[in-house]
Write a protein that holds these residues in place. Structure first.
Motif, mmCIF file in Angstrom:
data_model
loop_
_atom_site.group_PDB
_atom_site.id
_atom_site.type_symbol
_atom_site.label_atom_id
_atom_site.label_comp_id
_atom_site.label_asym_id
_atom_site.label_seq_id
_atom_site.Cartn_x
_atom_site.Cartn_y
_atom_site.Cartn_z
ATOM 1 N N ALA A 58 -21.044 -10.255 -64.370
ATOM 2 C CA ALA A 58 -22.446 -10.549 -63.674
ATOM 3 C C ALA A 58 -23.403 -9.322 -63.136
ATOM 4 C CB ALA A 58 -22.452 -11.795 -62.708
ATOM 5 N N THR A 59 -22.817 -8.231 -62.771
ATOM 6 C CA THR A 59 -23.053 -7.159 -61.958
ATOM 7 C C THR A 59 -23.841 -7.592 -60.754
ATOM 8 O OG1 THR A 59 -23.696 -6.123 -64.295
ATOM 9 C CG2 THR A 59 -24.384 -5.310 -62.501
ATOM 10 N N SER A 60 -23.312 -8.362 -60.287
ATOM 11 C CA SER A 60 -23.812 -9.207 -58.841
ATOM 12 C C SER A 60 -22.764 -9.629 -58.036
ATOM 13 C CB SER A 60 -24.477 -10.155 -59.188
ATOM 14 O OG SER A 60 -25.042 -10.819 -58.111
ATOM 15 N N TYR A 61 -23.026 -9.548 -56.677
ATOM 16 C CA TYR A 61 -22.393 -10.332 -55.661
ATOM 17 C C TYR A 61 -22.444 -11.801 -56.124
ATOM 18 C CZ TYR A 61 -21.505 -5.830 -53.515
ATOM 19 O OH TYR A 61 -20.918 -4.604 -53.143
ATOM 20 N N CYS A 62 -21.236 -12.442 -55.969
ATOM 21 C CA CYS A 62 -21.282 -14.080 -56.096
ATOM 22 C C CYS A 62 -20.333 -14.672 -55.067
ATOM 23 C CB CYS A 62 -20.565 -14.247 -57.454
ATOM 24 S SG CYS A 62 -21.374 -13.407 -58.865
ATOM 25 N N TYR A 63 -20.637 -16.068 -54.943
ATOM 26 C CA TYR A 63 -19.730 -16.860 -54.221
ATOM 27 C C TYR A 63 -18.805 -17.436 -55.117
ATOM 28 C CZ TYR A 63 -23.145 -16.909 -50.546
ATOM 29 O OH TYR A 63 -24.191 -16.508 -49.572
ATOM 30 N N SER A 64 -17.291 -17.568 -54.609
ATOM 31 C CA SER A 64 -16.434 -17.896 -55.481
ATOM 32 C C SER A 64 -16.388 -19.765 -55.501
ATOM 33 C CB SER A 64 -14.971 -17.557 -54.819
ATOM 34 O OG SER A 64 -14.641 -17.760 -53.595
ATOM 35 N N THR A 65 -17.137 -20.134 -54.682
ATOM 36 C CA THR A 65 -17.426 -21.474 -54.549
ATOM 37 C C THR A 65 -18.842 -21.828 -54.362
ATOM 38 O OG1 THR A 65 -16.877 -21.896 -52.138
ATOM 39 C CG2 THR A 65 -15.053 -22.245 -53.561
ATOM 40 N N ASN A 66 -19.348 -22.915 -54.825
ATOM 41 C CA ASN A 66 -20.743 -23.230 -54.515
ATOM 42 C C ASN A 66 -21.012 -23.366 -53.141
ATOM 43 O OD1 ASN A 66 -21.084 -23.447 -57.302
ATOM 44 N ND2 ASN A 66 -20.828 -25.756 -57.552
ATOM 45 N N GLY A 67 -22.006 -22.964 -52.544
ATOM 46 C CA GLY A 67 -22.658 -23.236 -51.452
ATOM 47 C C GLY A 67 -23.564 -22.297 -50.952
ATOM 48 N N ARG A 68 -23.916 -22.170 -49.611
ATOM 49 C CA ARG A 68 -24.976 -21.307 -49.120
ATOM 50 C C ARG A 68 -24.560 -20.807 -47.844
ATOM 51 N NH1 ARG A 68 -29.764 -24.457 -46.794
ATOM 52 N NH2 ARG A 68 -28.607 -26.279 -45.708
ATOM 53 N N PHE A 69 -25.162 -19.749 -47.308
ATOM 54 C CA PHE A 69 -24.826 -19.019 -46.248
ATOM 55 C C PHE A 69 -25.763 -19.540 -45.028
ATOM 56 C CE2 PHE A 69 -24.654 -15.634 -42.888
ATOM 57 C CZ PHE A 69 -23.280 -15.480 -42.803
ATOM 58 N N VAL A 70 -25.310 -20.214 -44.084
ATOM 59 C CA VAL A 70 -26.409 -20.790 -43.065
ATOM 60 C C VAL A 70 -25.740 -20.115 -41.665
ATOM 61 C CG1 VAL A 70 -27.127 -22.793 -41.875
ATOM 62 C CG2 VAL A 70 -26.510 -22.889 -44.123
ATOM 63 N N LEU A 71 -26.974 -19.601 -40.861
ATOM 64 C CA LEU A 71 -26.810 -18.916 -39.704
ATOM 65 C C LEU A 71 -27.845 -19.442 -38.573
ATOM 66 C CD1 LEU A 71 -25.113 -16.891 -38.330
ATOM 67 C CD2 LEU A 71 -26.847 -15.046 -38.721
ATOM 68 N N GLN A 72 -27.061 -20.888 -38.160
ATOM 69 C CA GLN A 72 -27.871 -21.343 -37.201
ATOM 70 C C GLN A 72 -27.224 -22.262 -36.071
ATOM 71 O OE1 GLN A 72 -30.247 -23.921 -39.701
ATOM 72 N NE2 GLN A 72 -28.823 -25.559 -39.948
ATOM 73 N N PHE A 73 -27.874 -22.603 -35.017
ATOM 74 C CA PHE A 73 -27.025 -23.456 -34.312
ATOM 75 C C PHE A 73 -27.326 -25.104 -34.745
ATOM 76 C CE2 PHE A 73 -27.414 -26.136 -30.344
ATOM 77 C CZ PHE A 73 -26.151 -26.006 -29.651
ATOM 78 N N GLU A 74 -26.095 -25.824 -34.620
ATOM 79 C CA GLU A 74 -26.370 -27.129 -34.717
ATOM 80 C C GLU A 74 -25.732 -27.847 -33.677
ATOM 81 O OE1 GLU A 74 -25.599 -26.739 -39.794
ATOM 82 O OE2 GLU A 74 -23.866 -27.660 -38.424
ATOM 83 N N THR A 75 -26.388 -29.098 -33.361
ATOM 84 C CA THR A 75 -25.787 -30.158 -32.545
ATOM 85 C C THR A 75 -25.061 -31.325 -33.029
ATOM 86 O OG1 THR A 75 -27.853 -31.199 -32.344
ATOM 87 C CG2 THR A 75 -27.815 -29.205 -31.185
ATOM 88 N N TRP A 76 -24.325 -31.838 -32.368
ATOM 89 C CA TRP A 76 -23.663 -33.111 -32.626
ATOM 90 C C TRP A 76 -23.541 -33.887 -31.410
ATOM 91 C CZ3 TRP A 76 -21.213 -28.039 -32.522
ATOM 92 C CH2 TRP A 76 -20.555 -28.077 -31.506
#
Length: 76
Positions: A58-76
């Motif tokens: 692909a001449t590209s960096y790829c993710y080995s699994t489907n997903g996305r990179f999220v950088l945020q604070f989450e509350t629970w």
């Protein structure tokens, strides 16, 4: 963490999802950084758990699994 750092991580994530990063030199040009810095961004993402690999086909960096990179604070 400067806003540009987070913005660049988001751009890399989008490019990876599209399999359109190019090699490290091309990615560096797209981010307006040097090649070493582009590789450091990939290393940071990997260290934070992103399953990134480089695909010669692909001449590209790829993710080995489907997903996305999220950088945020989450509350629970």
């Amino acid at each position: 963490m400067p806003k540009t750092f987070v913005t660049r991580l988001q751009i890399i994530d989008q490019l990876i999802q599209k399999r359109n990063t190019g090699n490290a030199a091309v990615l560096a040009q797209r981010l307006n950084v040097c090649e070493r810095t582009a590789k450091e961004f990939i290393a940071v993402m990997k260290s934070l758990g992103a399953p990134i690999y480089y695909s010669r086909k692909a001449t590209s960096y790829c993710y080995s699994t489907n997903g996305r990179f999220v950088l945020q604070f989450e509350t629970w």
